[in-house]
Design a protein around this motif. Sequence first.
Motif, PDB file in Angstrom:
ATOM      1  N   ARG A  83      26.826  44.483  45.606  1.00  0.00           N
ATOM      2  CA  ARG A  83      26.433  45.760  46.208  1.00  0.00           C
ATOM      3  C   ARG A  83      27.275  45.952  47.451  1.00  0.00           C
ATOM      4  NH1 ARG A  83      23.232  47.131  50.304  1.00  0.00           N
ATOM      5  NH2 ARG A  83      22.441  44.997  50.505  1.00  0.00           N
ATOM      6  N   ASP A  84      27.882  47.116  47.578  1.00  0.00           N
ATOM      7  CA  ASP A  84      28.805  47.362  48.670  1.00  0.00           C
ATOM      8  C   ASP A  84      28.107  47.916  49.915  1.00  0.00           C
ATOM      9  OD1 ASP A  84      31.475  46.904  49.266  1.00  0.00           O
ATOM     10  OD2 ASP A  84      32.166  48.112  47.581  1.00  0.00           O
ATOM     11  N   HIS A  85      28.821  47.874  51.040  1.00  0.00           N
ATOM     12  CA  HIS A  85      28.355  48.502  52.276  1.00  0.00           C
ATOM     13  C   HIS A  85      28.374  50.025  52.106  1.00  0.00           C
ATOM     14  CE1 HIS A  85      28.435  44.861  54.796  1.00  0.00           C
ATOM     15  NE2 HIS A  85      29.470  44.509  54.062  1.00  0.00           N
ATOM     16  N   PRO A  86      27.450  50.726  52.737  1.00  0.00           N
ATOM     17  CA  PRO A  86      27.480  52.189  52.643  1.00  0.00           C
ATOM     18  C   PRO A  86      28.680  52.806  53.364  1.00  0.00           C
ATOM     19  CG  PRO A  86      25.752  51.464  54.150  1.00  0.00           C
ATOM     20  CD  PRO A  86      26.279  50.240  53.476  1.00  0.00           C
ATOM     21  N   THR A 129      35.981  47.226  39.711  1.00  0.00           N
ATOM     22  CA  THR A 129      34.574  47.580  39.550  1.00  0.00           C
ATOM     23  C   THR A 129      33.719  46.608  40.354  1.00  0.00           C
ATOM     24  OG1 THR A 129      34.056  46.130  37.674  1.00  0.00           O
ATOM     25  CG2 THR A 129      35.154  48.224  37.167  1.00  0.00           C
ATOM     26  N   SER A 130      32.408  46.782  40.286  1.00  0.00           N
ATOM     27  CA  SER A 130      31.478  45.879  40.977  1.00  0.00           C
ATOM     28  C   SER A 130      30.726  44.994  39.990  1.00  0.00           C
ATOM     29  CB  SER A 130      30.474  46.696  41.810  1.00  0.00           C
ATOM     30  OG  SER A 130      29.690  47.528  40.960  1.00  0.00           O
ATOM     31  N   VAL A 131      31.151  44.953  38.729  1.00  0.00           N
ATOM     32  CA  VAL A 131      30.405  44.216  37.713  1.00  0.00           C
ATOM     33  C   VAL A 131      30.643  42.714  37.834  1.00  0.00           C
ATOM     34  CG1 VAL A 131      30.539  46.171  36.132  1.00  0.00           C
ATOM     35  CG2 VAL A 131      32.235  44.335  35.964  1.00  0.00           C
ATOM     36  N   GLU A 132      29.763  41.959  37.209  1.00  0.00           N
ATOM     37  CA  GLU A 132      29.944  40.520  37.106  1.00  0.00           C
ATOM     38  C   GLU A 132      31.173  40.228  36.248  1.00  0.00           C
ATOM     39  OE1 GLU A 132      27.132  36.781  35.810  1.00  0.00           O
ATOM     40  OE2 GLU A 132      27.241  38.502  34.464  1.00  0.00           O
ATOM     41  N   LEU A 133      31.994  39.280  36.689  1.00  0.00           N
ATOM     42  CA  LEU A 133      33.159  38.851  35.923  1.00  0.00           C
ATOM     43  C   LEU A 133      32.960  37.399  35.520  1.00  0.00           C
ATOM     44  CD1 LEU A 133      36.052  40.415  38.054  1.00  0.00           C
ATOM     45  CD2 LEU A 133      34.890  41.386  36.057  1.00  0.00           C
ATOM     46  N   VAL A 134      32.904  37.145  34.212  1.00  0.00           N
ATOM     47  CA  VAL A 134      32.650  35.793  33.708  1.00  0.00           C
ATOM     48  C   VAL A 134      33.828  34.885  34.055  1.00  0.00           C
ATOM     49  CG1 VAL A 134      31.195  36.649  31.844  1.00  0.00           C
ATOM     50  CG2 VAL A 134      33.658  36.317  31.444  1.00  0.00           C
ATOM     51  N   PHE A 135      33.632  33.574  33.902  1.00  0.00           N
ATOM     52  CA  PHE A 135      34.703  32.629  34.198  1.00  0.00           C
ATOM     53  C   PHE A 135      35.955  32.997  33.400  1.00  0.00           C
ATOM     54  CE2 PHE A 135      31.218  29.951  35.737  1.00  0.00           C
ATOM     55  CZ  PHE A 135      31.775  29.522  36.942  1.00  0.00           C
ATOM     56  N   HIS A 136      37.079  33.045  34.099  1.00  0.00           N
ATOM     57  CA  HIS A 136      38.306  33.505  33.469  1.00  0.00           C
ATOM     58  C   HIS A 136      39.529  33.005  34.223  1.00  0.00           C
ATOM     59  CE1 HIS A 136      37.591  36.384  36.737  1.00  0.00           C
ATOM     60  NE2 HIS A 136      38.893  36.630  36.710  1.00  0.00           N
ATOM     61  N   THR A 137      40.683  33.118  33.595  1.00  0.00           N
ATOM     62  CA  THR A 137      41.960  33.017  34.273  1.00  0.00           C
ATOM     63  C   THR A 137      42.529  34.420  34.397  1.00  0.00           C
ATOM     64  OG1 THR A 137      43.102  32.612  32.179  1.00  0.00           O
ATOM     65  CG2 THR A 137      42.478  30.690  33.443  1.00  0.00           C
ATOM     66  N   ASP A 138      43.224  34.698  35.486  1.00  0.00           N
ATOM     67  CA  ASP A 138      43.802  36.025  35.680  1.00  0.00           C
ATOM     68  C   ASP A 138      44.920  36.278  34.680  1.00  0.00           C
ATOM     69  OD1 ASP A 138      42.136  36.633  37.785  1.00  0.00           O
ATOM     70  OD2 ASP A 138      43.753  37.196  39.166  1.00  0.00           O
ATOM     71  N   ASN A 139      44.969  37.511  34.177  1.00  0.00           N
ATOM     72  CA  ASN A 139      46.044  37.971  33.304  1.00  0.00           C
ATOM     73  C   ASN A 139      46.194  37.068  32.080  1.00  0.00           C
ATOM     74  OD1 ASN A 139      47.870  40.023  32.835  1.00  0.00           O
ATOM     75  ND2 ASN A 139      49.566  38.990  33.852  1.00  0.00           N
ATOM     76  N   ALA A 140      45.056  36.728  31.475  1.00  0.00           N
ATOM     77  CA  ALA A 140      45.054  35.825  30.317  1.00  0.00           C
ATOM     78  C   ALA A 140      45.815  36.394  29.129  1.00  0.00           C
ATOM     79  CB  ALA A 140      43.612  35.520  29.914  1.00  0.00           C
ATOM     80  N   PHE A 141      46.051  37.683  29.132  1.00  0.00           N
ATOM     81  CA  PHE A 141      46.712  38.348  28.002  1.00  0.00           C
ATOM     82  C   PHE A 141      48.209  38.495  28.203  1.00  0.00           C
ATOM     83  CE2 PHE A 141      45.010  41.335  31.086  1.00  0.00           C
ATOM     84  CZ  PHE A 141      46.130  42.087  31.415  1.00  0.00           C
ATOM     85  N   ALA A 142      48.774  37.928  29.257  1.00  0.00           N
ATOM     86  CA  ALA A 142      50.166  38.186  29.624  1.00  0.00           C
ATOM     87  C   ALA A 142      51.152  37.406  28.775  1.00  0.00           C
ATOM     88  CB  ALA A 142      50.387  37.824  31.092  1.00  0.00           C
ATOM     89  N   ARG A 143      52.374  37.896  28.745  1.00  0.00           N
ATOM     90  CA  ARG A 143      53.460  37.127  28.144  1.00  0.00           C
ATOM     91  C   ARG A 143      53.632  35.824  28.922  1.00  0.00           C
ATOM     92  NH1 ARG A 143      57.575  38.899  24.993  1.00  0.00           N
ATOM     93  NH2 ARG A 143      57.143  41.071  25.548  1.00  0.00           N
ATOM     94  N   MET A 144      53.569  35.916  30.257  1.00  0.00           N
ATOM     95  CA  MET A 144      53.659  34.743  31.119  1.00  0.00           C
ATOM     96  C   MET A 144      52.515  34.796  32.119  1.00  0.00           C
ATOM     97  SD  MET A 144      57.735  34.295  31.860  1.00  0.00           S
ATOM     98  CE  MET A 144      58.896  34.067  30.509  1.00  0.00           C
TER      99      MET A 144
END
Length: 335
Positions: A306-309, A150-165
Motif C-alpha cells: 500500500r502506497d503513501h497518499p 504494479t503493487s501486486v505480490e510478485l512470487v519468487f523469481h529471477t529478473d528477466n527470466a524470458f531473456a535471450r541473456m
Amino acid sequence: MTVHYLDCTAEVGPVRQIPASRRAWLAAEIRESDWRISVSDAMRLEIDRLAGFIATNPLQNLQRRVSDFSLAHCAAAMKGMKDAMDGGVGFSVLDRMPMDDYPIEIMIEIYWLLGQLIGRPVAQKWNGEMIYHVRDTGQAYQYGVRGSHTSVELVFHTDNAFARMVPDYVGLMCRYPAASGGVSRFCSLYTVHRRMQERYPEQLERLYRPMYFDRQKEHAEGAPRVCLAPYFSWRGDRLNARANSSLVRKGYEVANEEMDPALAAALDAIDEICCSEEIWYEAPLERGQIQYLNNHEVGHYRSGFRDHPEPEKRRHLFRLWHRERGSACYDGEYF
C-alpha cells in the motif's frame, strides 16, 4: 498453429545433484553479517567528494565511468557485496546512502558509478532504458505490463527470466519504501532445487526441459512473443535458473498452447516449496539502502504493498541490471 518463439534451448542439459555449498541455505542459517555491508566513514567521505564533483562538473546522464575516479573505499564495499553474491548467501545490502543530503539526480549518478563496480550495466527494456524505475504506475498486472510497475505480490523469481541473456546481477536503490508491504524476501534456488530432487524428482526432470515464458512485449515488432527455455540448467558448476512460474503460465496463454500436465505439476511443486517459510529470508529495503542479488542463483519475492497518499513519497526504487555476456543491448546481440 506453429508457435513462433525465441529459442534458448541450447541451455538444456541433464539433471544434476546439488553440491555441498554455502549457496544452498535455509533461513535459520543466515546471519545479518552474511549480507549487510555498512557505509564506513571513509566511504562516506568519498561519496561526499564525489557528489561535490558531480554537482560542479555536469555531464549528460549516465556518461560517467567509474574508472575515471579514485574510489578505493567504495570499491572495497562493493567487492564485499559481490563476494556475498558469488561465494556467500547470494544477496547483499549496502547500508546506507545519504539520500537526504543531495539531489536525487546526483544520488542516481553515484549509484550508476557504484553499480559499475559490480559489473557492466545493461539495458532493462527493449528501448534501451538503463536505469529502471520500480514504482506503481496504477496499471493492472497483465500482458505487456511488468509486475514491477504494479503493487501486486510478485512470487519468487529471477529478473528477466524470458531473456535471450538473463542478467547476472540485479541492484535496487531505495528512494522511498511503501507505506506498508513491499517486503523483500530471498531464497536459495540451490535449496529449492534440492527439495525438488528430494520430494518431486519426476517434476524436477520436467523443469530441465523447455517451456514457454511470456516475454512481456519486450521485443521488436513482429518478434516472438514467448521464449522457449528450461527453468533449470547449469553453466559450469553454477546453477543457471530462469525462475518464474507466473511467466511460464502466462507464456502458455500468450502462445495459445495447452500446458502439459507434467509441467503444470512441476510448477505447482515449485510454488509449494517456495511457500515454506524455512527456506526464505526477509530483508526489508529501506530508504537509502542498495540491495544486490545473484540473479541466477537467488529467487526474490516482493509482497503486495500500500502506497503513501502523497505522490512525492510513494514507493520508488531505481534498478540496475549487470551482465558480462553479449552486448549491453537488451537482448545482448552484437552487430
